[in-house]
Design a protein around this motif. Structure first.
Motif, PDB file in Angstrom:
ATOM      1  N   ILE A 156       0.863  -1.188   0.000  1.00 19.09           N
ATOM      2  CA  ILE A 156       0.000   0.000   0.000  1.00 19.09           C
ATOM      3  C   ILE A 156       0.897   1.236   0.000  1.00 19.09           C
ATOM      4  O   ILE A 156       1.721   1.417   0.892  1.00 19.09           O
ATOM      5  CB  ILE A 156      -0.921   0.018   1.237  1.00 19.09           C
ATOM      6  N   ILE A 157       0.740   2.076  -1.020  1.00 20.53           N
ATOM      7  CA  ILE A 157       1.538   3.289  -1.163  1.00 20.53           C
ATOM      8  C   ILE A 157       0.660   4.499  -0.842  1.00 20.53           C
ATOM      9  O   ILE A 157      -0.503   4.566  -1.255  1.00 20.53           O
ATOM     10  CB  ILE A 157       2.100   3.411  -2.604  1.00 20.53           C
ATOM     11  N   GLN A 158       1.213   5.451  -0.109  1.00 13.90           N
ATOM     12  CA  GLN A 158       0.487   6.698   0.183  1.00 13.90           C
ATOM     13  C   GLN A 158       0.469   7.580  -1.059  1.00 13.90           C
ATOM     14  O   GLN A 158       1.497   7.865  -1.647  1.00 13.90           O
ATOM     15  CB  GLN A 158       1.182   7.440   1.320  1.00 13.90           C
ATOM     16  N   GLY A 159      -0.714   7.994  -1.473  1.00  7.32           N
ATOM     17  CA  GLY A 159      -0.819   8.898  -2.608  1.00  7.32           C
ATOM     18  C   GLY A 159      -0.209  10.249  -2.283  1.00  7.32           C
ATOM     19  O   GLY A 159      -0.382  10.759  -1.169  1.00  7.32           O
ATOM     20  N   PRO A 160       0.524  10.835  -3.227  1.00  6.72           N
ATOM     21  CA  PRO A 160       1.208  12.113  -2.962  1.00  6.72           C
ATOM     22  C   PRO A 160       0.280  13.309  -3.111  1.00  6.72           C
ATOM     23  O   PRO A 160      -0.014  13.758  -4.214  1.00  6.72           O
ATOM     24  CB  PRO A 160       2.306  12.135  -4.034  1.00  6.72           C
ATOM     25  N   ILE A 161      -0.216  13.821  -2.003  1.00  3.35           N
ATOM     26  CA  ILE A 161      -1.081  15.006  -2.005  1.00  3.35           C
ATOM     27  C   ILE A 161      -0.313  16.125  -1.316  1.00  3.35           C
ATOM     28  O   ILE A 161       0.102  15.980  -0.164  1.00  3.35           O
ATOM     29  CB  ILE A 161      -2.407  14.717  -1.266  1.00  3.35           C
ATOM     30  N   VAL A 188       1.950   6.426   8.142  1.00  8.59           N
ATOM     31  CA  VAL A 188       1.660   5.437   7.093  1.00  8.59           C
ATOM     32  C   VAL A 188       2.717   4.333   7.111  1.00  8.59           C
ATOM     33  O   VAL A 188       2.396   3.138   7.078  1.00  8.59           O
ATOM     34  CB  VAL A 188       1.596   6.120   5.706  1.00  8.59           C
ATOM     35  N   SER A 189       3.985   4.727   7.171  1.00 10.97           N
ATOM     36  CA  SER A 189       5.066   3.737   7.179  1.00 10.97           C
ATOM     37  C   SER A 189       5.055   2.900   8.455  1.00 10.97           C
ATOM     38  O   SER A 189       5.261   1.684   8.405  1.00 10.97           O
ATOM     39  CB  SER A 189       6.417   4.434   7.008  1.00 10.97           C
ATOM     40  N   GLY A 202       4.942   5.206   3.140  1.00 12.07           N
ATOM     41  CA  GLY A 202       4.693   6.639   3.164  1.00 12.07           C
ATOM     42  C   GLY A 202       5.437   7.351   2.047  1.00 12.07           C
ATOM     43  O   GLY A 202       6.522   6.925   1.641  1.00 12.07           O
ATOM     44  N   VAL A 203       4.862   8.443   1.572  1.00 10.05           N
ATOM     45  CA  VAL A 203       5.455   9.181   0.449  1.00 10.05           C
ATOM     46  C   VAL A 203       5.397  10.689   0.707  1.00 10.05           C
ATOM     47  O   VAL A 203       4.323  11.251   0.921  1.00 10.05           O
ATOM     48  CB  VAL A 203       4.729   8.861  -0.874  1.00 10.05           C
ATOM     49  N   LEU A 204       6.558  11.335   0.666  1.00 12.20           N
ATOM     50  CA  LEU A 204       6.626  12.795   0.724  1.00 12.20           C
ATOM     51  C   LEU A 204       6.274  13.353  -0.650  1.00 12.20           C
ATOM     52  O   LEU A 204       6.818  12.904  -1.661  1.00 12.20           O
ATOM     53  CB  LEU A 204       8.035  13.248   1.110  1.00 12.20           C
ATOM     54  N   GLY A 207      -5.146   7.639  -1.702  1.00 10.23           N
ATOM     55  CA  GLY A 207      -5.103   9.086  -1.545  1.00 10.23           C
ATOM     56  C   GLY A 207      -6.211   9.602  -0.650  1.00 10.23           C
ATOM     57  O   GLY A 207      -5.990  10.001   0.493  1.00 10.23           O
ATOM     58  N   THR A 208      -7.448   9.564  -1.159  1.00  6.35           N
ATOM     59  CA  THR A 208      -8.580  10.177  -0.461  1.00  6.35           C
ATOM     60  C   THR A 208      -8.813   9.578   0.932  1.00  6.35           C
ATOM     61  O   THR A 208      -9.093  10.305   1.889  1.00  6.35           O
ATOM     62  CB  THR A 208      -9.860  10.063  -1.312  1.00  6.35           C
ATOM     63  N   ALA A 209      -8.694   8.257   1.063  1.00  6.53           N
ATOM     64  CA  ALA A 209      -8.931   7.624   2.372  1.00  6.53           C
ATOM     65  C   ALA A 209      -7.925   8.114   3.413  1.00  6.53           C
ATOM     66  O   ALA A 209      -8.281   8.326   4.579  1.00  6.53           O
ATOM     67  CB  ALA A 209      -8.872   6.100   2.243  1.00  6.53           C
TER      68      ALA A 209
END
Length: 296
Positions: A15-20, A32-33, A39-41, A194-196
């Motif tokens: 599961i990758i964090q969407g970059p917002i 997230v990590s 997690g994604v910056l 992303g949205t969640a």
């Protein structure tokens, strides 16, 4: 099961964090990590190289779990310098979006990094041969879109999986175990959320933005056409009126106002951004709960 995707990411769950950009908070990325995802910056609009270094170190102070960063290819003149900082700081995986991968993947490979490119269509996925994986973003996703015809993930995921021999990650229309399992059944090795996460407890998004997501029902979003691109947004009373009147949206809304609108809750200035999956999000939950329900 250890898939190629998990081997590359080095985390527990695919599961990758969407970059917002507005979620660009080291504590959010670390949460997230820490919960077993990746997690994604979001570095798309950050040009201060020292700030990049600081953000990476801030995440590291909170977690020792793997995380990465996203680069917007055509929107940031500092991408190559940012990649050098990321490599030096020990980041191993980046995601890329918003431009031709040919412009940035030679540098990614030179630095020994792995890259996942976001593709909004099979045609664009086919142009990302240098990427180590493809993040397929169906039309139901939040964020920036094209102004052309697009497919949903039900079509796009299997089409791209049949085309490429690298891991495919599904983005759009996923907030719980049903969407997660569906993406895997269609051939994806993982998902990008992303949205969640935007509506999570740890999210630094404004209360008004989270409430707009919680109150969004079925067919509650639309693609807002802007100059040369579209953005999926939640329909509010002003936008509903404009949709009926056939107004010129590029005259009514300026994308540069989105950040202010979303942080203040002034959605007449610019509507709240979110994916169609908003219709399934009914409560603010911790990131850990969202992830664990998804993979249970």
């Amino acid at each position: 099961m250890m898939t190629k995707l998990l081997e590359i990411l080095g985390c527990k769950y695919p599961i990758i964090q969407g970059p917002i950009g507005q979620l660009n908070d080291p504590e959010m990325v670390a949460a997230v990590s820490e919960a077993g995802a990746f997690g994604v910056l979001a570095l798309g609009f950050i040009t201060d190289i020292e700030k990049v270094r600081q953000m990476v170190n801030q995440v590291r102070e909170i977690t020792d779990k793997p995380f990465g960063a996203n680069l917007m290819i055509s929107m940031n003149p500092q991408n190559e310098a940012i990649l050098e900082v990321l490599a030096k700081e020990g980041i191993k995986v980046v995601t890329t979006s918003g431009g031709s991968p040919k412009r940035i993947y030679p540098k990614i490979k030179e630095l020994g990094l792995k890259g996942f490119h976001v593709a909004l269509s099979a045609k664009l996925a086919g142009k990302a041969a240098a990427a180590d994986g493809i993040i397929v973003s169906g039309m139901e996703s939040g964020g920036l879109r094209t102004n052309g015809p697009e497919s949903t993930n039900l079509i796009l995921i299997p089409v791209v999986c049949d085309m490429v021999d690298v891991p495919v990650v599904a983005a759009g229309g996923i907030a719980d175990r049903r969407g997660y399992r569906a993406a895997l059944a269609l051939g994806a090795q993982g998902v990008q959320i992303g949205t969640a996460f935007l509506a999570s407890q740890e999210s630094p998004a404004s209360k008004a933005w989270k409430e707009a997501i919680l109150n969004c029902g079925d067919a509650g979003t639309t693609l807002l056409p802007l100059s040369g691109m579209s953005m999926r947004t939640i329909i509010n009373p002003k936008l509903a009126e404009l949709l009926v009147s056939g107004a010129d949206f590029s005259q009514e809304y300026n994308l540069m106002n989105a950040d202010k609108a979303w942080s203040t809750g002034d959605f007449d200035l610019f509507p709240a951004g979110a994916g169609q999956i908003s219709a399934l999000i009914k409560e603010i939950r911790p990131v850990k709960d969202i992830i664990e329900e998804m993979v249970s």
